[in-house]
Design an enzyme around this catalytic site. Structure first.
Site, PDB file in Angstrom:
ATOM      1  N   LYS A   1       9.938   4.139   0.748  1.00 47.82           N
ATOM      2  CA  LYS A   1       8.916   4.592  -0.197  1.00 47.82           C
ATOM      3  C   LYS A   1       9.611   5.443  -1.257  1.00 47.82           C
ATOM      4  O   LYS A   1      10.479   6.252  -0.927  1.00 47.82           O
ATOM      5  CB  LYS A   1       7.870   5.481   0.489  1.00 47.82           C
ATOM      6  CG  LYS A   1       7.333   4.972   1.818  1.00 47.82           C
ATOM      7  CD  LYS A   1       6.081   5.745   2.212  1.00 47.82           C
ATOM      8  CE  LYS A   1       6.157   6.248   3.636  1.00 47.82           C
ATOM      9  NZ  LYS A   1       4.912   6.848   4.119  1.00 47.82           N
TER      10      LYS A   1
ATOM     11  N   HIS B   1       3.614   3.515  10.556  1.00 50.39           N
ATOM     12  CA  HIS B   1       3.060   3.219  11.890  1.00 50.39           C
ATOM     13  C   HIS B   1       3.518   1.863  12.411  1.00 50.39           C
ATOM     14  O   HIS B   1       3.147   1.484  13.517  1.00 50.39           O
ATOM     15  CB  HIS B   1       1.536   3.244  11.804  1.00 50.39           C
ATOM     16  CG  HIS B   1       1.010   2.326  10.748  1.00 50.39           C
ATOM     17  ND1 HIS B   1       1.139   2.618   9.403  1.00 50.39           N
ATOM     18  CD2 HIS B   1       0.438   1.120  10.820  1.00 50.39           C
ATOM     19  CE1 HIS B   1       0.634   1.616   8.695  1.00 50.39           C
ATOM     20  NE2 HIS B   1       0.201   0.692   9.526  1.00 50.39           N
TER      21      HIS B   1
ATOM     22  N   ARG C   1       7.895  -2.752   2.688  1.00 50.35           N
ATOM     23  CA  ARG C   1       8.068  -2.908   4.133  1.00 50.35           C
ATOM     24  C   ARG C   1       8.452  -4.327   4.451  1.00 50.35           C
ATOM     25  O   ARG C   1       7.803  -5.264   4.008  1.00 50.35           O
ATOM     26  CB  ARG C   1       6.770  -2.575   4.872  1.00 50.35           C
ATOM     27  CG  ARG C   1       6.501  -1.120   4.765  1.00 50.35           C
ATOM     28  CD  ARG C   1       5.363  -0.671   5.629  1.00 50.35           C
ATOM     29  NE  ARG C   1       5.028   0.657   5.158  1.00 50.35           N
ATOM     30  CZ  ARG C   1       4.053   1.388   5.614  1.00 50.35           C
ATOM     31  NH1 ARG C   1       3.297   0.925   6.578  1.00 50.35           N
ATOM     32  NH2 ARG C   1       3.832   2.583   5.109  1.00 50.35           N
TER      33      ARG C   1
ATOM     34  N   ARG D   1      -9.012  -6.440   7.585  1.00 51.97           N
ATOM     35  CA  ARG D   1      -9.674  -5.232   8.094  1.00 51.97           C
ATOM     36  C   ARG D   1     -11.155  -5.282   7.724  1.00 51.97           C
ATOM     37  O   ARG D   1     -11.500  -5.480   6.556  1.00 51.97           O
ATOM     38  CB  ARG D   1      -9.069  -3.979   7.476  1.00 51.97           C
ATOM     39  CG  ARG D   1      -7.562  -3.851   7.660  1.00 51.97           C
ATOM     40  CD  ARG D   1      -7.137  -2.390   7.544  1.00 51.97           C
ATOM     41  NE  ARG D   1      -5.708  -2.213   7.388  1.00 51.97           N
ATOM     42  CZ  ARG D   1      -4.802  -2.320   8.367  1.00 51.97           C
ATOM     43  NH1 ARG D   1      -5.187  -2.639   9.587  1.00 51.97           N
ATOM     44  NH2 ARG D   1      -3.521  -2.110   8.120  1.00 51.97           N
TER      45      ARG D   1
ATOM     46  N   THR E   1      -7.676   2.333  -1.313  1.00 52.30           N
ATOM     47  CA  THR E   1      -6.845   2.653  -0.153  1.00 52.30           C
ATOM     48  C   THR E   1      -5.420   2.996  -0.570  1.00 52.30           C
ATOM     49  O   THR E   1      -4.836   2.316  -1.416  1.00 52.30           O
ATOM     50  CB  THR E   1      -6.836   1.445   0.798  1.00 52.30           C
ATOM     51  OG1 THR E   1      -8.158   1.264   1.303  1.00 52.30           O
ATOM     52  CG2 THR E   1      -5.874   1.635   1.942  1.00 52.30           C
TER      53      THR E   1
ATOM     54  N   GLU F   1      -8.425   9.488   4.588  1.00 52.39           N
ATOM     55  CA  GLU F   1      -8.647   8.066   4.770  1.00 52.39           C
ATOM     56  C   GLU F   1      -9.083   7.816   6.207  1.00 52.39           C
ATOM     57  O   GLU F   1      -8.726   8.574   7.122  1.00 52.39           O
ATOM     58  CB  GLU F   1      -7.359   7.286   4.518  1.00 52.39           C
ATOM     59  CG  GLU F   1      -6.858   7.363   3.090  1.00 52.39           C
ATOM     60  CD  GLU F   1      -5.733   6.368   2.853  1.00 52.39           C
ATOM     61  OE1 GLU F   1      -6.003   5.315   2.281  1.00 52.39           O
ATOM     62  OE2 GLU F   1      -4.592   6.658   3.262  1.00 52.39           O
ATOM     63  N   GLU F   2      -9.800   6.688   6.387  1.00 50.03           N
ATOM     64  CA  GLU F   2     -10.277   6.330   7.717  1.00 50.03           C
ATOM     65  C   GLU F   2      -9.131   5.975   8.664  1.00 50.03           C
ATOM     66  O   GLU F   2      -9.310   5.908   9.858  1.00 50.03           O
ATOM     67  CB  GLU F   2     -11.269   5.175   7.626  1.00 50.03           C
ATOM     68  CG  GLU F   2     -10.827   3.964   6.801  1.00 50.03           C
ATOM     69  CD  GLU F   2      -9.636   3.232   7.342  1.00 50.03           C
ATOM     70  OE1 GLU F   2      -9.588   3.056   8.562  1.00 50.03           O
ATOM     71  OE2 GLU F   2      -8.761   2.829   6.541  1.00 50.03           O
ATOM     72  N   SER F   3      -7.949   5.711   8.098  1.00 47.86           N
ATOM     73  CA  SER F   3      -6.816   5.252   8.890  1.00 47.86           C
ATOM     74  C   SER F   3      -6.004   6.418   9.464  1.00 47.86           C
ATOM     75  O   SER F   3      -4.793   6.353   9.528  1.00 47.86           O
ATOM     76  CB  SER F   3      -5.927   4.382   8.011  1.00 47.86           C
ATOM     77  OG  SER F   3      -5.581   5.088   6.824  1.00 47.86           O
TER      78      SER F   3
ATOM     79  N   ASP G   1       2.719  11.327   8.844  1.00 45.49           N
ATOM     80  CA  ASP G   1       1.648  11.617   7.890  1.00 45.49           C
ATOM     81  C   ASP G   1       0.257  11.344   8.471  1.00 45.49           C
ATOM     82  O   ASP G   1      -0.742  11.762   7.890  1.00 45.49           O
ATOM     83  CB  ASP G   1       1.863  10.897   6.552  1.00 45.49           C
ATOM     84  CG  ASP G   1       2.043   9.395   6.678  1.00 45.49           C
ATOM     85  OD1 ASP G   1       2.029   8.884   7.810  1.00 45.49           O
ATOM     86  OD2 ASP G   1       2.197   8.740   5.631  1.00 45.49           O
ATOM     87  N   ARG G   2       0.193  10.645   9.601  1.00 50.24           N
ATOM     88  CA  ARG G   2      -1.125  10.382  10.194  1.00 50.24           C
ATOM     89  C   ARG G   2      -1.377  11.279  11.392  1.00 50.24           C
ATOM     90  O   ARG G   2      -0.436  11.756  12.027  1.00 50.24           O
ATOM     91  CB  ARG G   2      -1.203   8.947  10.709  1.00 50.24           C
ATOM     92  CG  ARG G   2      -1.100   7.925   9.642  1.00 50.24           C
ATOM     93  CD  ARG G   2      -1.333   6.563  10.233  1.00 50.24           C
ATOM     94  NE  ARG G   2      -1.256   5.566   9.172  1.00 50.24           N
ATOM     95  CZ  ARG G   2      -1.760   4.362   9.260  1.00 50.24           C
ATOM     96  NH1 ARG G   2      -2.364   3.987  10.376  1.00 50.24           N
ATOM     97  NH2 ARG G   2      -1.659   3.520   8.263  1.00 50.24           N
TER      98      ARG G   2
ATOM     99  N   THR H   1       0.833  -1.201   0.000  1.00 53.35           N
ATOM    100  CA  THR H   1       0.000   0.000   0.000  1.00 53.35           C
ATOM    101  C   THR H   1       0.871   1.256   0.000  1.00 53.35           C
ATOM    102  O   THR H   1       0.540   2.263  -0.619  1.00 53.35           O
ATOM    103  CB  THR H   1      -0.923   0.022   1.237  1.00 53.35           C
ATOM    104  OG1 THR H   1      -1.566  -1.245   1.369  1.00 53.35           O
ATOM    105  CG2 THR H   1      -1.972   1.106   1.135  1.00 53.35           C
TER     106      THR H   1
ATOM    107  N   ASP I   1       6.096   8.333  10.722  1.00 59.82           N
ATOM    108  CA  ASP I   1       6.642   9.235   9.708  1.00 59.82           C
ATOM    109  C   ASP I   1       5.859  10.536   9.570  1.00 59.82           C
ATOM    110  O   ASP I   1       6.106  11.311   8.649  1.00 59.82           O
ATOM    111  CB  ASP I   1       6.723   8.521   8.346  1.00 59.82           C
ATOM    112  CG  ASP I   1       5.366   8.055   7.844  1.00 59.82           C
ATOM    113  OD1 ASP I   1       4.496   7.753   8.681  1.00 59.82           O
ATOM    114  OD2 ASP I   1       5.172   7.992   6.614  1.00 59.82           O
TER     115      ASP I   1
HETATM  116  C1  VG1 Z   1      -2.777   1.307   5.781  1.00 55.59           C
HETATM  117  C2  VG1 Z   1      -4.036   2.152   5.800  1.00 55.59           C
HETATM  118  C3  VG1 Z   1      -4.084   3.033   4.570  1.00 55.59           C
HETATM  119  C4  VG1 Z   1      -2.823   3.887   4.502  1.00 55.59           C
HETATM  120  C5  VG1 Z   1      -1.603   2.992   4.543  1.00 55.59           C
HETATM  121  C6  VG1 Z   1      -0.306   3.774   4.584  1.00 55.59           C
HETATM  122  O1  VG1 Z   1      -2.784   0.447   4.663  1.00 55.59           O
HETATM  123  O2  VG1 Z   1      -5.171   1.347   5.898  1.00 55.59           O
HETATM  124  O3  VG1 Z   1      -5.245   3.828   4.621  1.00 55.59           O
HETATM  125  O4  VG1 Z   1      -2.802   4.658   3.339  1.00 55.59           O
HETATM  126  O5  VG1 Z   1      -1.643   2.158   5.707  1.00 55.59           O
HETATM  127  O6  VG1 Z   1      -0.268   4.645   5.667  1.00 55.59           O
HETATM  128  P1  VG1 Z   1      -3.236  -1.089   4.742  1.00 55.59           P
HETATM  129  O7  VG1 Z   1      -2.996  -1.647   3.390  1.00 55.59           O
HETATM  130  O8  VG1 Z   1      -2.420  -1.722   5.831  1.00 55.59           O
HETATM  131  O9  VG1 Z   1      -4.678  -1.075   5.121  1.00 55.59           O
HETATM  132  V1  VG1 Z   1       1.206   5.042   6.373  1.00 55.59           V
HETATM  133  O10 VG1 Z   1       0.888   6.152   7.510  1.00 55.59           O
HETATM  134  O11 VG1 Z   1       1.793   3.562   6.558  1.00 55.59           O
HETATM  135  O12 VG1 Z   1       2.244   5.647   5.114  1.00 55.59           O
HETATM  136 CO    CO Z   2       2.569   7.031   8.107  1.00 56.00          CO
END
Ligand code: VG1
Ligand code: CO
Length: 540
Positions: free
Chosen positions: A123, A111, A19, A493, A341, A360-362, A278-279, A15, A276
């Site tokens: 990234k 995260h 990682r 999820r 996503t 995003e919801e996250s 962004d959240r 995503t 990092d």
């Molecule tokens: C998660 C979140 C998604 C977000 C991604 C990267 O992905 O659900 O909304 O964009 O992390 O965020 P996944 O595939 O695990 O649901 V971050 O803050 O890791 O750059």
């Molecule tokens: Co992040």
């Protein structure tokens, strides 16, 4: 220096970047193969400029040194790097745009926890400042399967603690203050005078940087420039293992902040950010703001901040994110886009001027000021709104729900499942989708069910298999997908949403309000039966 190598399996970006376990990243040629593949798949590094930085986790600094030496050996002209190899993801995005570089490499697993036994990640962002789109990550992955050699300069490490210009071979390395340009950008978007006056008037805040990269940014902006009381920012020192914390800003992992915000003598406003930067998580005194609601409130009130005075061109949200922001867009008469996503899907909409705010919801929200989600930006927009409206977070949220109705929302994560079990649950529901429309489940009528596919309205690219969704009459939904950011096993999820148009007496009992959705999900997907779990590991 040219080094012979051979392809390493599994270097497929998910995503948000590649990682893996830190130890794997540190193993012979692993990082090198991936970086060389990035260069090779994007036309080579010759004559190019890049931004490099990361969230400070274990291996951040040595990985940065390797990347600098590889960029030099591949003929890059210049690399801009944050002091001590630190840059938050949104700050890196800004620097790519500000300096018109050809892209950037961000060292982070966001995260995910950090340390020798935890996770590391890389990234690649393109020249627009945003995460590489799927076509680019696919080309990089394809290259990792063919690679035979990489190039690395046989040089000493650069002194990354010293701001200024140095050289590796013919390449210039500019070590910069990681905070300055980003802070200036924030000052250009928000009414710092108004926010400063609010703090001077006794407004109290707690910002939990979770021992990750936003500490120095939050201290500079909130404490120094906006005059928040010293000590407002806690866990402000970026640490290689994030102090053993899990730098994921949600009610489970930011427990200390939640306890403070719901305790006696709570501050007016609380916030936290991830590894990092962004959240963001936003909390009022005694009230939690779900990320989907936060996005809707920001969209409805954005015009209160100078940077958004002209109004929004449109909004975009990822498919699993609640439709709360769609209701705001409808009221404002602007477009609302629904994307898969991951932030990479917002880039084209932002570049084309179709959307101004995305979320995003996250716990991610952002705007067209950069091409990444931006934790501190969201916190500052909230502060600007609070300073203008002079109401509490609870008052603002309640007024919002009265006006727009409420999308009760929650995400249930089942972590560390075996891949077989998780794909089995997904396959089971996927097989039922076609027959669902018209059926009644838990007293609710299904009106649509599909495996979400997205056609980018700007370049026509298509992304399939982006999550299973079951939509019920009245705007309630179930969504299920597998995480693409984990490094072990599978995370399932389950996203639950129920729309309630008017005051209903359910108040803040979110899980109770969602009980019919939770039962419907179990009836349709049988997650608990298949996994043998009694419930989710994390609820947000
Ligand atoms: C998660 C979140 C998604 C977000 C991604 C990267 O992905 O659900 O909304 O964009 O992390 O965020 P996944 O595939 O695990 O649901 V971050 O803050 O890791 O750059
Ligand atoms: Co992040």
């Amino acid at each position: 220096m040219r080094v012979m190598t051979r392809p390493i399996d599994g270097q497929k970006p998910g995503t948000s970047g590649l990682r893996k376990k830190t130890k794997l990243f540190m193993s012979d040629g692993y990082l090198e193969n991936f970086i060389q593949s990035v260069f090779d798949a994007t036309g080579g590094a010759t004559g190019r400029t890049y931004v490099v930085g990361g969230d400070g986790r274990y291996f951040n600094d040595s990985a940065a040194q390797v990347i600098l030496k590889m960029a030099a050996a591949n003929g890059a002209k210049r690399v801009i790097v944050g002091r001590n190899a630190l840059l938050s993801t949104p700050a890196a995005s800004h620097l790519i745009r500000l300096n018109r570089t050809d892209g950037g490499l961000i060292l982070s697993a966001s995260h995910n926890p950090g340390g020798p036994d935890e996770d590391f990640g890389v990234k690649f962002n393109t020249a627009n400042g945003g995460p590489a789109p799927e076509a680019v990550t696919e080309a990089i992955f394809a290259r990792t399967g063919e690679i035979r050699e990489y190039f690395v300069a046989d040089d000493n490490d650069v002194d990354l603690s010293r701001i200024g210009t140095q050289q590796i071979g013919g390449m210039e390395v500019s070590v910069i203050d990681p905070v300055a340009d980003y802070a200036a950008l924030m000052e250009s978007l928000f009414d710092f005078d108004k926010i400063r006056a609010m703090f001077a008037g006794g407004f109290r805040m707690r910002f939990d940087a979770m021992c990750a990269v936003t500490g120095p940014y939050a201290r500079e902006i909130l404490e120094r420039r906006l005059g928040a009381e010293p000590g407002t920012v806690v866990n402000a020192e970026p640490l290689p293992d994030f102090g053993g914390l899990h730098p994921d800003p949600n009610p489970t992992w930011a427990r200390a902040l939640m306890d403070e915000m719901f305790g006696p003598d709570a501050p007016d406003f609380g916030a936290a950010s991830d590894g990092d930067g962004d959240r963001n998580m936003v909390v009022g005194r005694g009230i939690y703001v779900s990320p989907s609601d936060s996005l809707a409130v920001l969209a409805a009130n954005a015009r209160l901040a100078p940077g958004y005075r002209a109004g929004l061109k449109g909004v975009a949200r990822s498919m699993p994110t609640s439709a709360a922001v769609d209701r705001v867009a409808a009221a404002l008469g602007i477009a609302a886009y629904e994307t898969p996503t991951g932030w990479k899907f917002f880039g084209n909409l932002l570049d084309a001027g179709r959307a101004t705010l995305c979320g995003e919801e996250s716990f991610g929200a952002g705007s067209d000021h950069v091409r990444e989600k931006d934790g501190l930006w969201a916190v500052l927009l909230w502060l600007n709104i609070l300073a203008e409206r002079k109401e509490s977070v609870a008052e603002i949220l309640n007024a919002h729900w009265r006006l727009f109705g409420r999308n009760y929302y929650s995400r249930h994560d089942y972590e560390a499942l075996s891949v077989e079990v998780a794909t089995g649950v997904m396959g089971g529901l996927r097989g039922k989708l076609a027959g669902l429309p018209g059926q009644i489940v838990e007293g609710m009528k299904v009106i649509a069910a599909d495996d979400f596919a997205y056609t980018d309205p700007v370049d026509g690219s298509v992304a399939r298999g982006q999550g299973l969704r079951v939509v019920f009459e009245g705007g309630s939904r179930l969504v299920m997908r597998l995480s693409g950011t984990g490094t072990e096993g599978a995370t399932l999820r389950l996203y639950l949403e129920r729309f309630v148009a008017g005051p209903d007496g359910l108040g803040d009992a979110v899980q109770e309000a969602l009980a019919p959705m939770i039962r419907a999900a179990e009836a349709l997907a049988g997650i608990r039966t298949a996994t043998g779990r009694e419930g989710p590991d994390v609820i947000t």
